[in-house]
Design an enzyme around this catalytic site. Structure first.
Site, short mmCIF file in Angstrom:
data_model
loop_
_atom_site.label_atom_id
_atom_site.label_comp_id
_atom_site.label_asym_id
_atom_site.label_seq_id
_atom_site.Cartn_x
_atom_site.Cartn_y
_atom_site.Cartn_z
N GLY A 272 -32.36 -11.88 -62.87
CA GLY A 272 -33.77 -11.55 -62.85
C GLY A 272 -33.99 -10.10 -62.42
CB SER A 273 -36.95 -8.49 -60.93
OG SER A 273 -37.81 -8.86 -61.99
CB THR A 274 -31.89 -9.00 -58.05
OG1 THR A 274 -31.11 -9.69 -59.03
CG2 THR A 274 -32.71 -10.00 -57.26
#
Length: 517
Positions: A272-274
């Site tokens: 994801g956005s990590t």
């Protein structure tokens, strides 16, 4: 004296202990009694087992395991039938001892985990040596040994923990009772291990999850030491030592929350956005974007000539944003556009520098490598070409992209370190028996990631600080009252796809279908 016999007896070594970094015992050896049978002294094994069953609780699983060992071990070597006998069991057998030549109770040590289910996915456990293990072992060094490391640290460091077997020459009666020791070559105890884990941090991390399933890795970026390694739900390793009850094991195995699954080491999830700080750094270092380059986010993104909308998590959009805004507020549209400009080949090669798509080399067996997708991988795996839509969703850590929690922690540590990539390490030092000296396990450096411009790295790290401490940061809630500065990045990953105009509603979904956080 002619009726007496001289025989060799193996003396199993004491297994090394395991401590946390503060000297708190994580794995110890406690006194216990076990019932052993020497086959060459038994006329009728079936009759003997049936007779023993009238005074002791012998389960079918005990008989099955014993028969397997009976077929593999020499007839003169004592084979354990029962473990961890109670004082009552010992007393009951003792008054019937005269009825059972070749059967005896011996005192020994049994593995015990005093903190129960804490850190079990890192620590692992020992279990009885089974048929498969016998094929792989140096049997000469395991004569008299009944248990071996099955998973985790216990398995990975089996050779150090086990030690070296000893031998003694004894004179026995015809019934097998030892009269005297003629000669003795003592065993060498296994080495103690000190782990990098801090059991206080481990406990706090586990408690922070409440009833939720998940994983957490706390890693010291200076040296790769793992301070906490969490995979939840967890389980108590102690029943596994001498053979867990069938029904209890079945319950663990069939539990939908998978307590036996090591999420930190083997859980492969879309990041994801990590992943956005790494994508942003790739854009800066490869000259694809500048720190002040701006993109307009109306709440969705469309490929040229395509009507499909790739939505941002914020339906109303973020407006005009630069890289800092996009990391701080986690704007998907900015990274859709940046990913398309980078291309899958650049993303694959740059992210590969941080260890995505390969094992970190952590010193616990069983690690999985995740998946860093590429054109070549898709052609080989799916026999299909790579599509632009797959490029843009890779830029927000979705699609084929998979990483493990330990891998993501190691990559983030390398970012914090300015490109110094270390292998995560969970054993801090070893200690030989009867000594106080600790022999440290030194950090293992994997690579130095080439830095193009230092200010690119500083810029991304400053944006990650603003994620936590900035007025619009997605993690500002945890930075609000903090007495120290934190750099971080939140991430949410879809478990299944939504239709173009479909709304996500967690309350209507089963837990296993909800977004990963």
């Amino acid at each position: 004296s002619e009726d007496n016999r001289v025989k060799l007896q193996p003396i199993p070594p004491n297994r090394g202990l395991i401590f946390d970094r503060n000297g708190i015992v994580l794995a110890e050896n406690l006194p216990s009694y076990r019932l052993e049978i020497t086959p060459e002294q038994i006329d009728d094994m079936g009759t003997t087992l049936d007779a023993l069953a009238t005074i002791l609780d012998i389960r079918e699983v005990d008989r099955t395991r014993f028969k397997k060992l009976l077929a593999r071990k020499p007839a003169f070597e004592a084979i354990p039938l029962l473990f961890n006998l109670s004082d009552e069991d010992v007393a009951r057998f003792s008054v019937n001892r005269h009825r059972f030549p070749g059967v005896d109770i011996t005192a020994g040590l049994a593995r015990h985990y005093p903190l129960g289910n804490q850190a079990v996915h890192a620590l692992g456990y020992v279990g009885r040596i089974d048929e498969q293990a016998l094929k792989e072992l140096d049997t000469s060094n395991y004569r008299g040994t009944t248990h071996i490391g099955k998973i985790g640290i216990e398995k990975t460091y089996e050779e150090l923990l086990h030690g070296k077997v000893g031998l003694q020459q004894v004179e026995t009666t015809a019934q097998g009772r030892v009269l005297r020791i003629l000669n003795r070559n003592p065993p060498v105890s296994g080495k103690n291990l000190y782990l990098t884990l801090d059991s206080r941090v481990q406990r706090a991390a586990e408690e922070a999850f409440g009833d939720k399933a998940g994983a957490a890795v706390a890693l010291d970026p200076d040296n790769g030491d793992i301070i906490a390694f969490v995979s939840l739900p967890t389980y108590d390793p102690n029943p596994f030592v001498n053979g867990i009850d069938y029904d209890a094991y079945k319950e663990l195995r069939e539990d939908d929350r998978e307590p036996l699954f090591n999420r930190g080491l083997r859980g492969q999830y879309p990041p994801g956005s990590t992943i956005k700080p790494f994508i942003g750094l790739a854009g800066l270092e490869l000259g694809i974007t500048g720190g002040h380059s701006k993109t307009y986010c109306p709440g969705y993104y469309m490929l040229p000539g395509n009507t499909r909308k790739y939505r941002d998590w914020k339906r109303t959009g973020h407006g005009t944003v630069d890289l800092d805004d996009s990391i701080v507020q986690s704007c998907d549209v900015y990274f859709y556009d940046l990913a398309l400009s980078l291309g899958i080949d650049n993303m694959h090669d740059y992210l590969g520098n941080f260890g995505f798509g390969r094992a970190t080399g952590i010193d616990i067996m069983g690690e999985l490598a995740g998946l860093l997708p590429s054109r070549e991988w898709k052609r080989r795996r799916h026999e299909q070409p790579w599509f632009p839509g797959e490029t843009i969703i890779t830029g927000i850590g979705q699609g084929f992209f998979l990483t493990t929690p330990i891998q993501l922690a190691a990559a983030t540590a390398a970012l914090a370190n300015g490109g110094r990539m270390l292998a995560p390490n969970i054993v801090y030092a070893e200690q030989a028996a009867n000594t106080t000296a600790l022999i440290p396990h030194l950090p293992r450096q994997l690579v130095n990631i080439t830095i193009g411009e230092q200010y690119h790295w500083d810029s991304v790290i400053n944006s990650m600080i603003d994620v936590v401490h900035g007025a619009r940061g997605t993690a500002r809630a945890i930075g609000k009252d903090s007495t120290y500065r934190i750099a971080g990045k939140t991430g949410t990953a879809q478990v299944f796809g939504l239709k173009q105009e479909e709304e996500y509603d967690a309350e209507t979904l089963a837990v296993k279908l909800r977004d990963h956080a």
